[in-house]
Scaffold this motif. Structure first.
Motif, PDB file in Angstrom:
ATOM      1  N   ARG A 290     116.031  20.504  87.117  1.00 54.32           N
ATOM      2  CA  ARG A 290     116.585  20.711  88.258  1.00 54.32           C
ATOM      3  C   ARG A 290     118.226  20.938  87.670  1.00 54.32           C
ATOM      4  O   ARG A 290     119.094  20.818  87.055  1.00 54.32           O
ATOM      5  CB  ARG A 290     117.311  19.748  88.912  1.00 54.32           C
ATOM      6  CG  ARG A 290     115.637  18.861  89.851  1.00 54.32           C
ATOM      7  CD  ARG A 290     116.301  17.601  90.144  1.00 54.32           C
ATOM      8  NE  ARG A 290     117.290  16.335  90.372  1.00 54.32           N
ATOM      9  CZ  ARG A 290     116.037  15.636  89.163  1.00 54.32           C
ATOM     10  NH1 ARG A 290     115.327  15.229  89.332  1.00 54.32           N
ATOM     11  NH2 ARG A 290     117.387  14.882  88.892  1.00 54.32           N
TER      12      ARG A 290
ATOM     13  N   GLU B 159     121.198  14.657  98.188  1.00 56.45           N
ATOM     14  CA  GLU B 159     121.067  14.039  96.791  1.00 56.45           C
ATOM     15  C   GLU B 159     120.542  12.942  96.267  1.00 56.45           C
ATOM     16  O   GLU B 159     119.434  13.664  94.984  1.00 56.45           O
ATOM     17  CB  GLU B 159     122.476  13.933  96.050  1.00 56.45           C
ATOM     18  CG  GLU B 159     124.177  14.270  96.783  1.00 56.45           C
ATOM     19  CD  GLU B 159     125.167  13.550  96.161  1.00 56.45           C
ATOM     20  OE1 GLU B 159     125.033  11.657  95.984  1.00 56.45           O
ATOM     21  OE2 GLU B 159     126.294  14.308  96.319  1.00 56.45           O
TER      22      GLU B 159
ATOM     23  N   LEU C 215     116.873  14.978  96.384  1.00 53.40           N
ATOM     24  CA  LEU C 215     116.632  16.022  95.496  1.00 53.40           C
ATOM     25  C   LEU C 215     116.592  15.330  93.586  1.00 53.40           C
ATOM     26  O   LEU C 215     115.695  15.253  92.942  1.00 53.40           O
ATOM     27  CB  LEU C 215     117.680  16.805  95.091  1.00 53.40           C
ATOM     28  CG  LEU C 215     117.353  17.899  96.618  1.00 53.40           C
ATOM     29  CD1 LEU C 215     118.795  18.901  96.205  1.00 53.40           C
ATOM     30  CD2 LEU C 215     116.519  18.511  96.857  1.00 53.40           C
ATOM     31  N   GLN C 216     117.166  13.880  93.883  1.00 50.11           N
ATOM     32  CA  GLN C 216     116.983  13.549  92.392  1.00 50.11           C
ATOM     33  C   GLN C 216     115.740  12.998  92.456  1.00 50.11           C
ATOM     34  O   GLN C 216     114.820  12.064  91.304  1.00 50.11           O
ATOM     35  CB  GLN C 216     117.485  11.749  92.768  1.00 50.11           C
ATOM     36  CG  GLN C 216     118.825  11.732  92.460  1.00 50.11           C
ATOM     37  CD  GLN C 216     119.970  10.900  92.261  1.00 50.11           C
ATOM     38  OE1 GLN C 216     119.326  10.128  92.572  1.00 50.11           O
ATOM     39  NE2 GLN C 216     121.395  11.408  92.215  1.00 50.11           N
TER      40      GLN C 216
ATOM     41  N   TRP D 253     112.649  14.710  92.833  1.00 48.41           N
ATOM     42  CA  TRP D 253     111.778  16.107  93.407  1.00 48.41           C
ATOM     43  C   TRP D 253     111.419  16.618  92.128  1.00 48.41           C
ATOM     44  O   TRP D 253     112.158  16.122  90.924  1.00 48.41           O
ATOM     45  CB  TRP D 253     113.443  17.320  93.742  1.00 48.41           C
ATOM     46  CG  TRP D 253     112.826  18.725  93.922  1.00 48.41           C
ATOM     47  CD1 TRP D 253     112.666  19.540  92.959  1.00 48.41           C
ATOM     48  CD2 TRP D 253     112.686  19.266  94.951  1.00 48.41           C
ATOM     49  NE1 TRP D 253     111.717  20.763  94.254  1.00 48.41           N
ATOM     50  CE2 TRP D 253     111.884  20.316  94.942  1.00 48.41           C
ATOM     51  CE3 TRP D 253     112.465  18.378  96.377  1.00 48.41           C
ATOM     52  CZ2 TRP D 253     110.608  21.209  96.241  1.00 48.41           C
ATOM     53  CZ3 TRP D 253     111.443  19.119  97.458  1.00 48.41           C
ATOM     54  CH2 TRP D 253     110.963  20.364  97.524  1.00 48.41           C
TER      55      TRP D 253
ATOM     56  N   PHE E 232     127.866  16.789  93.993  1.00 49.82           N
ATOM     57  CA  PHE E 232     126.715  16.767  93.891  1.00 49.82           C
ATOM     58  C   PHE E 232     125.366  17.513  92.480  1.00 49.82           C
ATOM     59  O   PHE E 232     125.066  17.100  92.251  1.00 49.82           O
ATOM     60  CB  PHE E 232     126.655  18.029  95.377  1.00 49.82           C
ATOM     61  CG  PHE E 232     125.143  18.545  95.398  1.00 49.82           C
ATOM     62  CD1 PHE E 232     124.577  17.396  96.253  1.00 49.82           C
ATOM     63  CD2 PHE E 232     124.513  19.809  94.595  1.00 49.82           C
ATOM     64  CE1 PHE E 232     123.301  17.974  96.740  1.00 49.82           C
ATOM     65  CE2 PHE E 232     123.499  20.266  95.634  1.00 49.82           C
ATOM     66  CZ  PHE E 232     122.772  19.157  96.312  1.00 49.82           C
TER      67      PHE E 232
ATOM     68  N   SER F 159     124.966  14.290  90.008  1.00 51.20           N
ATOM     69  CA  SER F 159     124.232  13.395  90.635  1.00 51.20           C
ATOM     70  C   SER F 159     123.019  14.253  90.823  1.00 51.20           C
ATOM     71  O   SER F 159     121.687  13.345  90.766  1.00 51.20           O
ATOM     72  CB  SER F 159     124.214  13.625  92.089  1.00 51.20           C
ATOM     73  OG  SER F 159     125.942  12.672  92.635  1.00 51.20           O
ATOM     74  N   VAL F 160     122.760  15.706  91.235  1.00 50.36           N
ATOM     75  CA  VAL F 160     121.457  15.881  91.189  1.00 50.36           C
ATOM     76  C   VAL F 160     119.759  16.464  89.801  1.00 50.36           C
ATOM     77  O   VAL F 160     119.707  16.603  89.170  1.00 50.36           O
ATOM     78  CB  VAL F 160     120.975  17.241  92.044  1.00 50.36           C
ATOM     79  CG1 VAL F 160     119.899  17.544  91.361  1.00 50.36           C
ATOM     80  CG2 VAL F 160     121.460  16.728  93.441  1.00 50.36           C
ATOM     81  N   CYS F 161     121.606  17.488  89.508  1.00 49.29           N
ATOM     82  CA  CYS F 161     121.215  18.181  87.926  1.00 49.29           C
ATOM     83  C   CYS F 161     120.539  17.402  86.865  1.00 49.29           C
ATOM     84  O   CYS F 161     121.192  16.604  86.155  1.00 49.29           O
ATOM     85  CB  CYS F 161     122.181  19.462  87.505  1.00 49.29           C
ATOM     86  SG  CYS F 161     122.234  20.704  89.286  1.00 49.29           S
TER      87      CYS F 161
ATOM     88  N   ASN G   6     124.053  17.046  83.070  1.00 50.35           N
ATOM     89  CA  ASN G   6     124.947  17.005  84.202  1.00 50.35           C
ATOM     90  C   ASN G   6     125.993  18.024  84.094  1.00 50.35           C
ATOM     91  O   ASN G   6     126.496  18.359  82.724  1.00 50.35           O
ATOM     92  CB  ASN G   6     124.560  15.501  85.059  1.00 50.35           C
ATOM     93  CG  ASN G   6     125.590  14.702  84.656  1.00 50.35           C
ATOM     94  OD1 ASN G   6     126.403  15.583  83.733  1.00 50.35           O
ATOM     95  ND2 ASN G   6     125.987  13.776  85.294  1.00 50.35           N
TER      96      ASN G   6
END
Length: 724
Positions: free
Chosen positions: A138, A316, A319-320, A322, A335, A338-340, A357
Motif C-alpha cells: 500500500r 482507514e 484499507l488496512q 487490503w 491517513f 494508518s494505511v501505507c 509509513n
C-alpha cells in the motif's frame, strides 16, 4: 555624446525604475551607482528637480494603469493539455501474461517501469525515473503541489506508461458517478460486470429450461433430442452456478451494503436513486464501487476530501485489510500513517521509494537531506581549493615584504595536490545542491480588540428546516407511522450499550419539519476552541450556520456581542467564487480600501504563487482557491473562526501552516472547527463536542480517544475477506 543621447532617450521609457541613488537601473543606464553629474545629465543640459518630478509622475501613471488593467481586465484562461510521456523502455518482470487473480508472493512486481519521463505543458515533471509497485503493498505518493502526482496517477490509470500488463485490472477513483434512477446499492452492484453477466446468463438458461415443459415431440428421436438439448442447457446452468459461487455472488448485496454503510450511507440512503445525491455523496458511491470490485491496482487521489470523520476512520481500518496493490495520493498524514506500508517521494523529478509509513519516511528523508547538504558543502569547498591551486594565489604576497625564495611554490607538489583534489571532485559529480525547501506561512492577525463575554450566547435554541408547500400532510402521516414504529422498537433499544453504539452508527438526518436541535443552551467566548464531531447528518454544519446567524432558530435566540467579526470558511465556498475574476480582483472587490501590493502580499503569505494572482479563478486548483479564501479571512481580522473542513485540497505544507496559525500563541481568537483531520483537531482545539440526538454533548477525552471508540463500535463482519 552618443551614450548621453541613448541615456536621455531611455530615461522616460523605464517603467517602475527606482529613483534613488545607487539603484541597479541607474547603474545599467550609466549612472555609476552614485547619482552624480554623469547620471543627472541629458542632451539639453542638467536634469532639474522639475524634470525628475515629471518622470516620477509618468512612472506612477504607468504603474496605476497596469494595476487598473490587472484589476479589471479578463485574463485569457489556460487550457488543459494531455501530458507527454517518453521512455527508454519498460518491461514487466515476468515473460508470462500477468494474472490478477494468480497466486503471487509479496515480492512479485505488479508494475515495473524501468525508465520513463513525463512532461506537462512543456514542463518536465519526471525525468528518467523508475516506478515499481509490488502486489500486497500500500503505497503513499507524496510531494509538493504541482510536482505531478495526480498527472502520474492519471497516466497509470489510462495505461499510458510502458510496462503495465494488459490484463492488469486498474481502477482510478477520480469522478463521481452519474446521477440516475438506480439506487446507491444497485449502482455499486452494477460495477461487477462479471457477476452481472453470470446472473443474466443463469436467468436466461432457467427461462429456456422452463420452456421444455411445454415442448413435445412425436417421435422417439425427437424426444431424445429434446432430452439431450435440455441436458446441455442444465450443464451450462450448473457451470454458471459454479461461476457465481466462485465469486461469492450471493454475498455481494450484503457486501455492497456494508461498504456503503461504512461510508455513512444509512439503509434508507442506500435505497435512494443516485440522482438524489450531491456531488460529494456521488463521489462516495464511486469509492464504494472501487472497493467493492477489488481491482488488482487501486488508485486513490485525495480520497479523504469528500469524507467526514466517521467515514474516514472506517476507510482507514478497511484499507488496512487490503491485500492487493494500492497507490494513494493524500495530504492527510494520519491517513498515510494508518494505511501505507511504503512511501514514494516525488522529489527533484524522481520517484524515490521508502519502506514504512509517512512518519518513518520523514525521518529518513531528513537524514538524507542533511547528508546531501554536507556533501554539497564539501563539494563547494573542494571547488574553491582547486580554483586556488590553479591560480597559484595561495602563496602570493606584495613584493618587498617577503623574500622571493619564500614565495616560490614547489610546482611538482602543487600539481600532485591539484590532481588528487580533481579526482575527488570527479567522484562527487552526482552531488547536487539540496532542493529549495517549500515553505508556506499562514497568519491570522489577532483580534483588534477584546469583546465582552460571551461573544455568542445560545438560549433555548431549537431548529427545524421549514416544510415546503405540500409537505405538511405527508409529514404528519410520516410522523404518525414513525411514532408507531418507535414505540414497537423502544424495548429493544433500552440497553445503555446499544444506545451508545447508535451514537457512532450512520443515521438518517432530520427531515423537513423535524427538529435538528432542541433547547440548546451554551456560550462561546474569544478563548473557545472546540471541534464539533458526530455522524453525518447530525447537524454539525447546521449548528455553525445557527451560531453565525445564517439561519434563524425555530425557537430561542442566538446573541452576538457588539462588533463581533466571525471568519467563516465553508468547505464548498471556494467553488462558489466568481470563476471569471482573478484572486487580486476578488480581494479588491471585498476590500476596496486595501493597497494593491498588500492584497498580493496576503495572497503570497497564504502560499499562492505570484503567477496565479492574475489568472482567472476557474483555472486555479481547489487548494489554490482555498488559499484565496484564507487570504480574505486574514484581511477581515475576525474575533472567532468558524472552519468547516478547512484542509480540503490543501497540501501537507499548507495544512502544517494552518495548524501553526491556529495555535493559541499565533492566534488569540476563538476557533470552532468541523474537520476530518485529526491532527488539526488535536492541535487547534481543547474540547470535543459531539453533535447527536438534537443536542450537543462534551466528550471526555481527546480526538484520538474518540477515534478509538469509533473503531470499537464499527461493523466489519462479512468484509474481512473482501480483499483476499
Amino acid at each position: 555624446k552618443m551614450a548621453k543621447k541613448k541615456r536621455g532617450a531611455r530615461q522616460d521609457d523605464e517603467d517602475d525604475a527606482p529613483a534613488g541613488r545607487g539603484s541597479a537601473a541607474n547603474a545599467k543606464k550609466g549612472g555609476g551607482g552614485g547619482g552624480g553629474k554623469r547620471g543627472n545629465k541629458k542632451k539639453g543640459g542638467v536634469v532639474t528637480e522639475e524634470d525628475r518630478e515629471k518622470a516620477r509622475e509618468q512612472r506612477e501613471e504607468k504603474k496605476a494603469r497596469r494595476i487598473e488593467r490587472e484589476l479589471t481586465e479578463k485574463p485569457v484562461a489556460v487550457e488543459l493539455q494531455e501530458p507527454t510521456i517518453t521512455c527508454a523502455g519498460g518491461k514487466f518482470t515476468s515473460e508470462d501474461e500477468y494474472d490478477p487473480d494468480g497466486d503471487y508472493g509479496a515480492d512479485q512486481d505488479c508494475v515495473k517501469i524501468d525508465t520513463f519521463s513525463l512532461a506537462f505543458r512543456g514542463e518536465d515533471l519526471l525525468s528518467e525515473t523508475r516506478l515499481k509497485l509490488a502486489v500486497g503493498k500500500r503505497y503513499g505518493l507524496v510531494g509538493p503541489n504541482g510536482a505531478g502526482k495526480s498527472t502520474l496517477v492519471r497516466a497509470l490509470a489510462k495505461r499510458k506508461l510502458p510496462g503495465i500488463p494488459p490484463s492488469l485490472h486498474i481502477l482510478h477513483v477520480e469522478q463521481e458517478v452519474e446521477g440516475g434512477d438506480e439506487t446507491a446499492v444497485e449502482n455499486v452492484l452494477s460495477a461487477d460486470t462479471e457477476r452481472n453477466t453470470l446472473l443474466e446468463r443463469a436467468a436466461k438458461l432457467e427461462e429456456e429450461i422452463e420452456t421444455f415443459n411445454d415442448r413435445e415431440a412425436d417421435t422417439e428421436e425427437g424426444k431424445a433430442a429434446l432430452r439431450e438439448e435440455e441436458a446441455a442447457l442444465r450443464a451450462q446452468l450448473e457451470e454458471t452456478y459454479d461461476g457465481l459461487q466462485a465469486i461469492k455472488a450471493d454475498a455481494a448485496p450484503a457486501r455492497a451494503a456494508g461498504i456503503l454503510a461504512g461510508l455513512q450511507f444509512t439503509p434508507s440512503m442506500q435505497k435512494m436513486s443516485t440522482k438524489e445525491f450531491s456531488g460529494g455523496w456521488r463521489m462516495r458511491i464511486s469509492l464504494a464501487r472501487a472497493l467493492f470490485l477489488r481491482p488488482s491496482l487501486l488508485l486513490l487521489d485525495e480520497p479523504t476530501n469528500h469524507l467526514d470523520l466517521h467515514a474516514l476512520v472506517w476507510l482507514e481500518a478497511y484499507l488496512q485489510m487490503w491485500k492487493k496493490t494500492l497507490l494513494i495520493v493524500s495530504h492527510d498524514k494520519n491517513f498515510l500513517n494508518s494505511v501505507c506500508t511504503d512511501i514514494i517521494h516525488l522529489h527533484e523529478k524522481k520517484l524515490k521509494p521508502f519502506k514504512g509509513n509517512f512518519d518513518k519516511f520523514q525521518v529518513i528523508a531528513k537524514q538524507q537531506a542533511a547528508e546531501q547538504l554536507t556533501l554539497y558543502k564539501k563539494k563547494v569547498a573542494l571547488e574553491k581549493e582547486i580554483k586556488t591551486l590553479r591560480s597559484g594565489d595561495q602563496s602570493k604576497s606584495s613584493a618587498g615584504q617577503k623574500k622571493k625564495a619564500k614565495r616560490r611554490v614547489d610546482s611538482e607538489t602543487a600539481n600532485k595536490q591539484l590532481k588528487k583534489k580533481e579526482q575527488q571532485l570527479a567522484a562527487m559529480s552526482d552531488v547536487q545542491p539540496p532542493a529549495r525547501e517549500y515553505n508556506v506561512t499562514f497568519a491570522f492577525p489577532d483580534p483588534e480588540h477584546s469583546l465582552t463575554h460571551p461573544v455568542i450566547q445560545v438560549d433555548d435554541v431549537s431548529f427545524a428546516y421549514p416544510l415546503r408547500e405540500g409537505q405538511k400532510a405527508a409529514a404528519e402521516e410520516e410522523e404518525e407511522r414513525r411514532a408507531k414504529k418507535a414505540a414497537t422498537a423502544a424495548a429493544a433499544a433500552a440497553a445503555s450499550d446499544a444506545k451508545k453504539k447508535q451514537r457512532f452508527m450512520a443515521k438518517d438526518g432530520a427531515r423537513p419539519g423535524e427538529d435538528i436541535f432542541r433547547e440548546l443552551n451554551f456560550g462561546l467566548d474569544m478563548q473557545t476552541r472546540i471541534a464539533l464531531v458526530g455522524r453525518n447528518g447530525a447537524g454539525k454544519t447546521t449548528l455553525l450556520h445557527l451560531l453565525a446567524k445564517h439561519l434563524a432558530p425555530t425557537q430561542g435566540s442566538v446573541g452576538h456581542a457588539h462588533g463581533l467579526r466571525i471568519g467563516w470558511f465553508a468547505q464548498h465556498f471556494a467553488d462558489q467564487l466568481d470563476p471569471e475574476v482573478t484572486p487580486v480582483q476578488y480581494l479588491h472587490d471585498k476590500y476596496p480600501d486595501e493597497d494593491y501590493q498588500n492584497l498580493r502580499k496576503h495572497l503570497g503569505m497564504f502560499g499562492l504563487p505570484g503567477k496565479r494572482h492574475n489568472q482567472v479563478l476557474r483555472t486555479l486548483s481547489g487548494g489554490e482557491k482555498n488559499r484565496v479564501v484564507y487570504a480574505s479571512l486574514a484581511l477581515y481580522h475576525p474575533h472567532i473562526l468558524f472552519l468547516d473542513e478547512p484542509t480540503n485540497h490543501l497540501d501537507m505544507e499548507s495544512i502544517e501552516a494552518l495548524v501553526q496559525s491556529l495555535d493559541k500563541e499565533s492566534f488569540s481568537g476563538g476557533v470552532v472547527l468541523v474537520s476530518h483531520d485529526q491532527r488539526l483537531i488535536d492541535a487547534a482545539c481543547e474540547e470535543i463536542w459531539i453533535v447527536d440526538d438534537m443536542t450537543v454533548e462534551r466528550f471526555e477525552g481527546d480526538i484520538y480517544d474518540y477515534r478509538a471508540e469509533l473503531i470499537e463500535e464499527m461493523e466489519f463482519e462479512g468484509l474481512e475477506d473482501d480483499t483476499e
